[in-house]
Design a protein around this motif. Structure first.
Motif: not given
Length: 176
Positions: A114-116, A145-146, A151-152, A157-159
């Motif tokens: 959520q912070r990210i 974390l992943l 959910a958020v 996309p994420l690397l």
């Protein structure tokens, strides 16, 4: 034949700049999470590669990407809550286990996810890059974390650069 470290590095930009990856096409149209695992002893090479190659190349390609260093994120959270100095003192006085137990409620992975997303607007970026995984251990569990990030992240996309082994199913930090 296994690709060398440099060959694998050279595959990152072509992989993350494809329209398919950026639009989450492929594997069930799930969010594109790419874990780039590497030998932990190559950490400094990865830092230089992200800062000197990946981020400038994405900017040149007008792909809006944001890098989040997970260790720095943890430090920032602890500083904001006036807990950093107390956590360091607790670690010195009572040991790692006591400090980690005290920090656990503050550093839960769903809260960090959520912070990210409070730091970035996932609708305004095309790619999130996570670094600092090794330095964040054992305060943060990457696999948890992943899961929380799914959910958020919506469709962004994420690397993640991961110092260890990832076989497509499990993560082994520092190859242990």
């Amino acid at each position: 034949m296994t690709a060398t470290f440099d060959e694998r590095l050279n595959q990152i930009l072509p992989g993350i700049t494809t329209p398919e990856f950026l639009a989450n096409k492929g594997l069930g149209n799930e969010i594109g999470f790419w874990v780039f695992d590497y030998p932990p002893e190559r950490e400094l090479d990865i830092r230089a590669f992200v800062a000197g190659v990946v981020l400038p190349a994405l900017a040149k390609a007008t792909i809006k990407a944001v890098e989040i260093n997970l260790f720095q994120l943890i430090v920032d959270v602890l500083e904001e809550r006036n807990l950093l100095d107390r956590a360091i003192a607790m670690q010195a006085d009572k040991g790692d286990a006591a400090a980690l137990a005290a920090l656990r409620p503050v550093l839960k992975e769903d809260k960090l996810a959520q912070r990210i997303t409070s730091l970035i607007n996932v609708d305004d970026i095309q790619l999130l890059i996570l670094t600092g995984v090794g330095a964040a251990y054992p305060m943060l569990r990457t696999h948890t974390l992943l899961s929380a990030m799914h959910a958020v992240m919506k469709t962004t996309p994420l690397l993640m650069f991961y110092p260890g082994r990832y076989d497509g199913f499990s993560l082994r930090l520092f190859n242990k």
